[in-house]
Write a protein that holds these residues in place. Structure first.
Motif, short mmCIF file in Angstrom:
data_model
loop_
_atom_site.label_atom_id
_atom_site.label_comp_id
_atom_site.label_asym_id
_atom_site.label_seq_id
_atom_site.Cartn_x
_atom_site.Cartn_y
_atom_site.Cartn_z
N ARG A 58 0.84 -1.20 0.00
CA ARG A 58 0.00 0.00 0.00
C ARG A 58 0.88 1.25 0.00
NH1 ARG A 58 -4.89 -0.54 4.19
NH2 ARG A 58 -3.24 -0.01 5.66
N GLU A 61 0.49 7.05 2.16
CA GLU A 61 -0.68 7.80 2.59
C GLU A 61 -1.75 6.88 3.17
OE1 GLU A 61 1.77 9.94 -0.18
OE2 GLU A 61 0.69 8.03 -0.39
N VAL A 62 -1.99 5.78 2.52
CA VAL A 62 -3.00 4.83 3.00
C VAL A 62 -2.54 4.19 4.30
CG1 VAL A 62 -4.24 2.70 2.47
CG2 VAL A 62 -3.88 4.41 0.68
N ASN A 63 -1.27 3.84 4.40
CA ASN A 63 -0.76 3.23 5.64
C ASN A 63 -0.85 4.19 6.82
OD1 ASN A 63 -0.01 0.68 4.59
ND2 ASN A 63 1.89 1.52 3.77
N ALA A 64 -0.67 5.48 6.54
CA ALA A 64 -0.75 6.47 7.62
C ALA A 64 -2.19 6.72 8.06
CB ALA A 64 -0.10 7.78 7.18
N ALA A 65 -3.14 6.52 7.14
CA ALA A 65 -4.54 6.84 7.45
C ALA A 65 -5.33 5.66 7.99
CB ALA A 65 -5.23 7.39 6.20
N GLU A 66 -4.94 4.44 7.63
CA GLU A 66 -5.74 3.26 7.99
C GLU A 66 -4.85 2.15 8.51
OE1 GLU A 66 -7.60 2.16 4.39
OE2 GLU A 66 -8.95 3.91 4.30
N THR A 70 -7.67 -3.20 6.99
CA THR A 70 -8.72 -2.70 6.10
C THR A 70 -8.53 -3.16 4.67
OG1 THR A 70 -7.46 -0.66 5.74
CG2 THR A 70 -9.06 -0.67 7.55
N GLU A 77 -6.63 -0.97 -2.98
CA GLU A 77 -5.50 -0.19 -2.48
C GLU A 77 -4.16 -0.89 -2.70
OE1 GLU A 77 -7.88 1.98 1.23
OE2 GLU A 77 -6.43 0.38 1.59
#
Length: 299
Positions: A58, A61-66, A70, A77
Protein backbone atom coordinates in the motif's frame (compact mmCIF):
# COMPACT_ATOMS: atom_id res chain seq x y z
CA UNK A 1 -12.26 -77.87 54.59
CA UNK A 2 -12.19 -74.50 53.02
CA UNK A 3 -9.28 -72.13 53.06
CA UNK A 4 -9.68 -68.43 53.16
CA UNK A 5 -7.98 -66.62 50.37
CA UNK A 6 -6.61 -63.20 51.07
CA UNK A 7 -7.53 -60.60 48.55
CA UNK A 8 -4.68 -58.30 47.66
CA UNK A 9 -5.56 -54.69 48.22
CA UNK A 10 -6.02 -52.61 45.15
CA UNK A 11 -2.92 -50.58 44.33
CA UNK A 12 -3.17 -47.01 45.35
CA UNK A 13 -1.69 -44.06 43.55
CA UNK A 14 -1.13 -41.95 46.61
CA UNK A 15 2.58 -41.67 45.86
CA UNK A 16 2.19 -41.08 42.13
CA UNK A 17 2.71 -37.51 40.97
CA UNK A 18 -0.46 -35.73 40.02
CA UNK A 19 -0.93 -34.46 36.50
CA UNK A 20 -0.46 -30.76 36.03
CA UNK A 21 -3.32 -28.50 35.11
CA UNK A 22 -2.05 -28.24 31.54
CA UNK A 23 -1.80 -32.03 31.29
CA UNK A 24 -5.36 -32.51 32.49
CA UNK A 25 -6.61 -29.90 30.02
CA UNK A 26 -4.78 -31.66 27.18
CA UNK A 27 -6.33 -35.01 28.18
CA UNK A 28 -9.79 -33.50 28.16
CA UNK A 29 -9.39 -31.68 24.88
CA UNK A 30 -8.24 -34.73 22.97
CA UNK A 31 -6.05 -34.90 19.89
CA UNK A 32 -8.38 -33.22 17.39
CA UNK A 33 -9.24 -30.22 19.54
CA UNK A 34 -5.61 -29.78 20.51
CA UNK A 35 -4.57 -29.70 16.84
CA UNK A 36 -7.17 -27.02 16.17
CA UNK A 37 -5.80 -24.94 19.04
CA UNK A 38 -2.23 -25.34 17.76
CA UNK A 39 -3.28 -24.31 14.24
CA UNK A 40 -4.98 -21.20 15.62
CA UNK A 41 -1.87 -20.32 17.62
CA UNK A 42 0.26 -20.75 14.51
CA UNK A 43 -2.01 -18.46 12.52
CA UNK A 44 -1.87 -15.93 15.34
CA UNK A 45 1.94 -15.87 15.18
CA UNK A 46 1.74 -15.30 11.41
CA UNK A 47 -0.38 -12.17 11.81
CA UNK A 48 2.66 -9.80 11.99
CA UNK A 49 4.02 -11.33 8.78
CA UNK A 50 0.68 -10.79 7.06
CA UNK A 51 0.60 -7.21 8.33
CA UNK A 52 4.11 -6.61 6.98
CA UNK A 53 3.05 -7.91 3.56
CA UNK A 54 -0.06 -5.71 3.46
CA UNK A 55 1.87 -2.59 4.49
CA UNK A 56 4.39 -3.24 1.72
CA UNK A 57 1.56 -3.38 -0.84
CA UNK A 58 0.00 0.00 0.00
CA UNK A 59 1.01 3.61 -0.41
CA UNK A 60 2.44 5.62 2.52
CA UNK A 61 -0.68 7.80 2.59
CA UNK A 62 -3.00 4.83 3.00
CA UNK A 63 -0.76 3.23 5.64
CA UNK A 64 -0.75 6.47 7.62
CA UNK A 65 -4.54 6.84 7.45
CA UNK A 66 -5.74 3.26 7.99
CA UNK A 67 -4.77 0.03 9.67
CA UNK A 68 -3.45 -2.79 7.53
CA UNK A 69 -6.51 -4.97 8.23
CA UNK A 70 -8.72 -2.70 6.10
CA UNK A 71 -7.14 -4.31 3.03
CA UNK A 72 -9.80 -7.05 3.22
CA UNK A 73 -12.54 -4.52 2.49
CA UNK A 74 -10.47 -2.32 0.14
CA UNK A 75 -8.43 -4.63 -2.12
CA UNK A 76 -8.13 -1.85 -4.71
CA UNK A 77 -5.50 -0.19 -2.48
CA UNK A 78 -2.94 -2.86 -3.37
CA UNK A 79 0.02 -1.54 -5.37
CA UNK A 80 3.52 -2.78 -6.18
CA UNK A 81 5.04 0.68 -6.41
CA UNK A 82 7.13 0.22 -3.25
CA UNK A 83 8.71 -2.93 -4.68
CA UNK A 84 9.51 -1.10 -7.93
CA UNK A 85 11.17 1.71 -5.99
CA UNK A 86 13.14 -0.74 -3.89
CA UNK A 87 14.40 -2.71 -6.89
CA UNK A 88 15.31 0.51 -8.65
CA UNK A 89 17.50 1.46 -5.69
CA UNK A 90 19.82 -1.53 -6.27
CA UNK A 91 18.28 -3.92 -3.76
CA UNK A 92 18.49 -6.79 -6.26
CA UNK A 93 22.29 -6.77 -6.07
CA UNK A 94 22.08 -6.99 -2.28
CA UNK A 95 19.74 -9.97 -2.61
CA UNK A 96 22.24 -11.88 -4.73
CA UNK A 97 25.05 -10.86 -2.38
CA UNK A 98 23.05 -12.43 0.45
CA UNK A 99 22.68 -15.62 -1.58
CA UNK A 100 26.40 -15.60 -2.42
CA UNK A 101 27.24 -15.30 1.28
CA UNK A 102 24.65 -17.65 2.76
CA UNK A 103 24.78 -20.64 0.42
CA UNK A 104 28.58 -21.20 0.42
CA UNK A 105 28.72 -20.62 4.17
CA UNK A 106 26.03 -23.21 4.83
CA UNK A 107 27.64 -25.79 2.53
CA UNK A 108 31.12 -25.28 3.99
CA UNK A 109 29.93 -25.44 7.60
CA UNK A 110 27.96 -28.64 6.97
CA UNK A 111 30.77 -30.33 5.05
CA UNK A 112 33.61 -29.46 7.43
CA UNK A 113 31.57 -30.02 10.58
CA UNK A 114 30.27 -33.39 9.41
CA UNK A 115 33.77 -34.71 8.74
CA UNK A 116 35.10 -33.34 12.02
CA UNK A 117 32.13 -34.70 13.96
CA UNK A 118 32.67 -38.17 12.48
CA UNK A 119 36.31 -38.06 13.50
CA UNK A 120 35.45 -37.01 17.06
CA UNK A 121 32.72 -39.64 17.34
CA UNK A 122 34.20 -42.76 15.71
CA UNK A 123 37.90 -42.32 15.01
CA UNK A 124 40.52 -42.93 17.68
CA UNK A 125 43.48 -40.55 17.53
CA UNK A 126 45.77 -38.88 20.02
CA UNK A 127 44.33 -35.81 21.71
CA UNK A 128 40.79 -36.40 20.44
CA UNK A 129 39.03 -35.57 23.71
CA UNK A 130 41.23 -32.53 24.32
CA UNK A 131 40.53 -31.15 20.86
CA UNK A 132 36.80 -31.70 21.30
CA UNK A 133 36.85 -29.84 24.62
CA UNK A 134 38.59 -26.94 22.86
CA UNK A 135 35.87 -26.94 20.19
CA UNK A 136 33.17 -26.90 22.88
CA UNK A 137 34.99 -24.08 24.65
CA UNK A 138 34.89 -22.01 21.47
CA UNK A 139 31.10 -21.94 21.77
CA UNK A 140 31.33 -19.33 24.51
CA UNK A 141 33.66 -17.00 22.58
CA UNK A 142 31.64 -13.90 21.62
CA UNK A 143 31.83 -12.67 18.06
CA UNK A 144 32.45 -9.08 19.13
CA UNK A 145 35.94 -9.72 20.49
CA UNK A 146 37.12 -11.04 17.12
CA UNK A 147 35.84 -8.19 14.94
CA UNK A 148 38.86 -5.88 15.22
CA UNK A 149 41.61 -8.57 15.06
CA UNK A 150 40.00 -10.25 12.07
CA UNK A 151 39.48 -6.88 10.37
CA UNK A 152 43.21 -6.18 10.73
CA UNK A 153 44.07 -9.60 9.28
CA UNK A 154 41.62 -9.14 6.41
CA UNK A 155 43.14 -5.76 5.61
CA UNK A 156 46.60 -7.33 5.51
CA UNK A 157 45.64 -10.09 3.10
CA UNK A 158 43.35 -7.90 0.98
CA UNK A 159 39.95 -9.51 1.54
CA UNK A 160 38.38 -6.84 3.75
CA UNK A 161 35.03 -5.71 2.33
CA UNK A 162 34.68 -8.76 0.07
CA UNK A 163 32.17 -11.61 0.02
CA UNK A 164 34.87 -14.29 0.66
CA UNK A 165 35.90 -12.42 3.79
CA UNK A 166 32.34 -12.41 5.12
CA UNK A 167 31.96 -16.10 4.27
CA UNK A 168 35.18 -17.07 6.07
CA UNK A 169 34.11 -15.23 9.22
CA UNK A 170 30.72 -16.95 9.26
CA UNK A 171 32.31 -20.35 8.68
CA UNK A 172 34.82 -19.90 11.48
CA UNK A 173 32.20 -18.97 14.05
CA UNK A 174 29.63 -21.46 12.80
CA UNK A 175 31.87 -24.54 13.05
CA UNK A 176 32.03 -25.01 16.87
CA UNK A 177 28.27 -25.37 17.30
CA UNK A 178 27.97 -27.40 14.11
CA UNK A 179 30.64 -29.89 15.20
CA UNK A 180 29.12 -30.15 18.67
CA UNK A 181 25.63 -30.82 17.30
CA UNK A 182 26.64 -33.39 14.68
CA UNK A 183 29.06 -35.21 16.97
CA UNK A 184 26.29 -35.69 19.55
CA UNK A 185 24.10 -37.15 16.83
CA UNK A 186 26.75 -39.37 15.24
CA UNK A 187 27.67 -41.09 18.52
CA UNK A 188 24.12 -42.45 18.62
CA UNK A 189 24.62 -44.44 15.42
CA UNK A 190 24.92 -48.19 16.24
CA UNK A 191 28.57 -49.14 16.34
CA UNK A 192 27.77 -52.54 14.83
CA UNK A 193 27.10 -50.89 11.47
CA UNK A 194 30.51 -49.27 11.39
CA UNK A 195 32.30 -52.37 12.66
CA UNK A 196 30.66 -54.52 10.01
CA UNK A 197 31.72 -52.07 7.30
CA UNK A 198 35.31 -52.05 8.60
CA UNK A 199 35.37 -55.85 8.64
CA UNK A 200 34.29 -55.82 5.01
CA UNK A 201 37.31 -53.64 4.23
CA UNK A 202 35.53 -50.31 3.74
CA UNK A 203 37.80 -47.27 4.26
CA UNK A 204 36.81 -44.52 6.65
CA UNK A 205 35.78 -42.09 3.93
CA UNK A 206 33.42 -44.68 2.45
CA UNK A 207 31.89 -45.41 5.86
CA UNK A 208 31.33 -41.70 6.33
CA UNK A 209 29.79 -41.12 2.89
CA UNK A 210 27.63 -44.25 2.63
CA UNK A 211 26.61 -44.90 6.26
CA UNK A 212 27.14 -42.02 8.65
CA UNK A 213 26.15 -39.13 6.39
CA UNK A 214 22.84 -40.66 5.21
CA UNK A 215 21.89 -41.68 8.77
CA UNK A 216 22.69 -38.17 9.98
CA UNK A 217 20.27 -36.43 7.60
CA UNK A 218 17.92 -35.16 10.36
CA UNK A 219 20.75 -33.48 12.27
CA UNK A 220 22.43 -32.24 9.09
CA UNK A 221 19.17 -30.76 7.79
CA UNK A 222 18.47 -29.02 11.10
CA UNK A 223 22.02 -27.65 11.14
CA UNK A 224 21.61 -26.42 7.58
CA UNK A 225 18.40 -24.56 8.45
CA UNK A 226 19.93 -23.06 11.58
CA UNK A 227 23.09 -21.93 9.79
CA UNK A 228 21.18 -20.58 6.79
CA UNK A 229 18.84 -18.49 8.93
CA UNK A 230 21.69 -17.16 11.07
CA UNK A 231 23.77 -16.01 8.11
CA UNK A 232 20.81 -14.77 6.07
CA UNK A 233 19.59 -12.52 8.91
CA UNK A 234 23.02 -11.36 10.12
CA UNK A 235 23.73 -7.66 10.25
CA UNK A 236 26.68 -7.22 12.62
CA UNK A 237 29.24 -9.05 10.49
CA UNK A 238 27.88 -7.44 7.33
CA UNK A 239 28.21 -3.96 8.82
CA UNK A 240 31.86 -4.59 9.70
CA UNK A 241 33.21 -6.68 6.82
CA UNK A 242 31.01 -5.87 3.80
CA UNK A 243 31.33 -2.75 1.66
CA UNK A 244 28.79 -1.24 -0.74
CA UNK A 245 29.52 -3.76 -3.49
CA UNK A 246 29.30 -6.82 -1.23
CA UNK A 247 26.60 -5.74 1.23
CA UNK A 248 23.77 -8.22 1.92
CA UNK A 249 20.10 -7.28 2.30
CA UNK A 250 20.32 -6.55 6.01
CA UNK A 251 22.92 -3.84 5.46
CA UNK A 252 21.08 -2.56 2.39
CA UNK A 253 17.88 -2.19 4.42
CA UNK A 254 19.79 -0.29 7.08
CA UNK A 255 21.08 2.14 4.46
CA UNK A 256 17.58 2.47 3.00
CA UNK A 257 16.36 3.49 6.42
CA UNK A 258 18.81 6.39 6.40
CA UNK A 259 17.96 7.28 2.81
CA UNK A 260 14.16 7.09 2.89
CA UNK A 261 13.64 8.10 6.50
CA UNK A 262 10.14 7.21 7.64
CA UNK A 263 8.93 5.62 4.38
CA UNK A 264 7.62 2.47 5.97
CA UNK A 265 6.36 1.09 2.64
CA UNK A 266 9.90 0.85 1.23
CA UNK A 267 11.29 -0.69 4.39
CA UNK A 268 8.41 -3.16 4.75
CA UNK A 269 8.78 -4.37 1.17
CA UNK A 270 12.51 -4.94 1.69
CA UNK A 271 11.91 -6.66 5.00
CA UNK A 272 9.32 -8.97 3.45
CA UNK A 273 11.66 -9.85 0.57
CA UNK A 274 14.36 -10.79 3.06
CA UNK A 275 11.85 -12.76 5.15
CA UNK A 276 10.06 -14.86 2.57
CA UNK A 277 12.92 -17.22 1.62
CA UNK A 278 13.89 -18.19 5.22
CA UNK A 279 10.20 -18.62 6.02
CA UNK A 280 9.64 -20.99 3.11
CA UNK A 281 12.84 -22.88 3.91
CA UNK A 282 11.88 -23.35 7.55
CA UNK A 283 8.37 -24.60 6.82
CA UNK A 284 9.69 -26.96 4.13
CA UNK A 285 12.25 -28.60 6.45
CA UNK A 286 10.79 -28.02 9.91
CA UNK A 287 10.35 -31.77 10.47
CA UNK A 288 14.08 -32.37 10.09
CA UNK A 289 14.83 -29.30 12.20
CA UNK A 290 12.86 -30.63 15.18
CA UNK A 291 14.20 -34.19 14.80
CA UNK A 292 17.82 -33.08 14.59
CA UNK A 293 17.70 -30.64 17.47
CA UNK A 294 15.96 -33.15 19.76
CA UNK A 295 18.39 -35.92 18.85
CA UNK A 296 21.44 -33.74 19.43
CA UNK A 297 20.16 -32.55 22.79
CA UNK A 298 19.76 -35.96 24.43
CA UNK A 299 22.89 -37.78 23.32
Amino acid sequence: MTTATATAPAPTHAGAPQRSLVGRIVDRLGGGALQVVMVLLGLFWLVPTLGLLVVSLRTPEVNAAEGWWTIFTKPAEITFESYRSLLASGFTASFWNTVAITVPTTILVIGIAAMAAYAFAWMDFKGRDTLFLIVVGLLIVPIQIALIPVAVIYGGVGIFGTIPGVVLFHVAFGLPFAIFLLRNFFVGIPSSLLEAARMDGAPEWKIFVQIVFPLGKPAIASLGIFQFLWVWNDMLIALVFANTDSQPMTKALQSQMRQFGTNIDILSSGAFMSLIIPLVLFFAFQRYFVQGMMAGSVK
